[in-house]
Design a protein around this motif. Structure first.
Motif: not given
Length: 146
Positions: A49, A109, A113, A118
């Protein structure tokens, strides 16, 4: 209609919307600033991330800045009863379009995520940003913003 120097009296809800939106948008300002300063490491993000956030191309960082800062200053302008609130919220929508295009089309992504939570959070950002634009537009038409 009560007027003070050509302006309509400030409705109570302008203060509520302005203060709540300023606090909401402060979250975006903090997120953007910490990312740009490279300070997300202590916030519980995975290495994957962190790499995603730190690898944004310049154009994606620029549209993210438009979205975040446009909305933050739009909220401040709303509290100051400035007609610029409409323009600033409009700029934030442009930034949101660009940021969403990058996240959903031009990048991949991280799997962590790609969650319903999200997606719901992204939808909430859209709803709030567009709602603030229309609210400010309504307050301008009503003569509250000048």
């Amino acid at each position: 209609m009560n007027t003070i120097l050509g302006q309509s009296k400030t409705p109570w809800h302008l203060w509520v919307v302005g203060i709540v939106s300023l606090l909401w948008n402060l979250g975006g300002v903090v997120s953007y600033t910490l990312t740009e300063l490279g300070q997300l490491g202590d916030m519980g993000f995975s290495p994957e991330e962190l790499e995603y956030f730190y690898s944004f191309p310049t154009w994606a960082v620029a549209v993210w800045a438009l979205g975040v800062w446009g909305c933050f200053f739009g909220s401040a302008a709303l509290l100051l009863r400035s007609k610029w609130a409409v323009w600033l919220f409009g700029i934030s929508i442009v930034g949101l379009v660009g940021t969403t295009a990058y996240q959903r089309i031009a990048s991949t992504l991280p799997e962590s995520m790609q969650t319903t939570g999200q997606d719901l959070f992204a939808a909430l950002i859209w709803i709030i940003t567009i709602g603030l634009f229309f609210y400010a537009s309504r307050m301008k038409r009503a003569g509250v913003l000048s």
